[in-house]
Enzyme design. Sequence first.
Site, PDB file in Angstrom:
ATOM      1  N   ARG A 224      17.816 -26.725 -21.288  1.00 30.31           N
ATOM      2  CA  ARG A 224      18.590 -27.462 -20.294  1.00 30.31           C
ATOM      3  C   ARG A 224      19.640 -28.283 -21.031  1.00 30.31           C
ATOM      4  NH1 ARG A 224      17.162 -24.401 -16.899  1.00 30.31           N
ATOM      5  NH2 ARG A 224      15.869 -24.840 -15.078  1.00 30.31           N
ATOM      6  N   HIS A 272      25.120 -20.332 -18.014  1.00 37.19           N
ATOM      7  CA  HIS A 272      23.743 -20.462 -17.510  1.00 37.19           C
ATOM      8  C   HIS A 272      23.295 -19.150 -16.842  1.00 37.19           C
ATOM      9  CE1 HIS A 272      20.550 -23.529 -15.983  1.00 37.19           C
ATOM     10  NE2 HIS A 272      20.013 -22.332 -16.155  1.00 37.19           N
TER      11      HIS A 272
HETATM   12  C1  GLV Z   1      16.849 -21.092 -15.023  1.00 32.98           C
HETATM   13  O1  GLV Z   1      17.522 -21.913 -15.555  1.00 32.98           O
HETATM   14  C2  GLV Z   1      15.459 -21.270 -14.687  1.00 32.98           C
HETATM   15  O2  GLV Z   1      14.920 -22.378 -14.853  1.00 32.98           O
HETATM   16  O3  GLV Z   1      14.835 -20.299 -14.209  1.00 32.98           O
END
Ligand code: GLV
Length: 309
Positions: A224, A272
């Site tokens: 993250r 992401h």
């Molecule tokens: C993606 O970022 C997830 O947490 O699945």
Amino acid sequence: MKGVLVSATLTLDTLFRAAFTAEDPSVELLLPEEVDDPAAIDFALAWRPQPGVLKRYPNLKVICSIAAGVDNILADPELPDVPVVRMVDPKQSEAMALFVIWHVLWYQRRFDLYLEQQAARVWQRQPQRGAAETTVAVLGLGRMGSVVARRLAGLGYPTLGWARSPRAIEGVEVLSGAEGLKQLLARTDALINLLPLTAQTRGLLDASFFARMKPGAYLIQMGRGPHLVENDLRAAIDSGHLTGASLDVFEQEPLPPDHDFWAHPRILVTPHCASDATADLVAVQTLAAARAAVAGAEIPNVVDRAAGY
Ligand code: GLV
């Protein structure tokens, strides 16, 4: 059953409605603006809900993340006191493993240099580095990290792992605690972050962390954004201590167009996208959680709110 689909940052209805209908046509999955009676909502499916939004539904019985991570939901200071569920998707873990392997190879075989050389029309062979000469380490050995570590070990990479508590994974040397992390950082060439975001892991990837990393090492950041102190990473790369980094997650997403990481020659930026839980699996697991919650039965994949994952 009725559910509400809340996200402050993504348009999710087209993605999930068909999957929910296929799984159970009697279920209604509504956007907040389509809800006439908030008291009729049984479950919520969420990704980065705006703080305070979920407390509008007084009979909510469960909140499901569309993702493996739940930090996006636990961040709400007014979160209703109901179980929070994460998705657990073996296909997502395998997709993550392939994505990570690509980045390990990118670093190991110096594709960054080959791209620069191609742009400059330079024919120059870089030293061939094998898997056995590339120690990899995975931070976070949960559902995702343990699969990634196993796949890397299976390809012949000396593989380390770091977890809160010791555990056994075949072919992986698992270390834990602060001392374990120190040892791991000193030995690792390609470091993969797959930790959950918690109060303990926020800001972990900072200047002191990078200073402990082996000179020439590479960061593959798939956790993250707030795990990473971006300025500290930039300094560690610009000083030549680290070779570079692959970043899939950022403090601010989408990464702002004027952010200097976009153009940094030693940083690879992806939006992401490393791996998602599939819509079908989200429908199946969310509805299983909602049915169990409505029936007062045990709900699968509930997270520990205190631990944060
Ligand atoms: C993606 O970022 C997830 O947490 O699945």
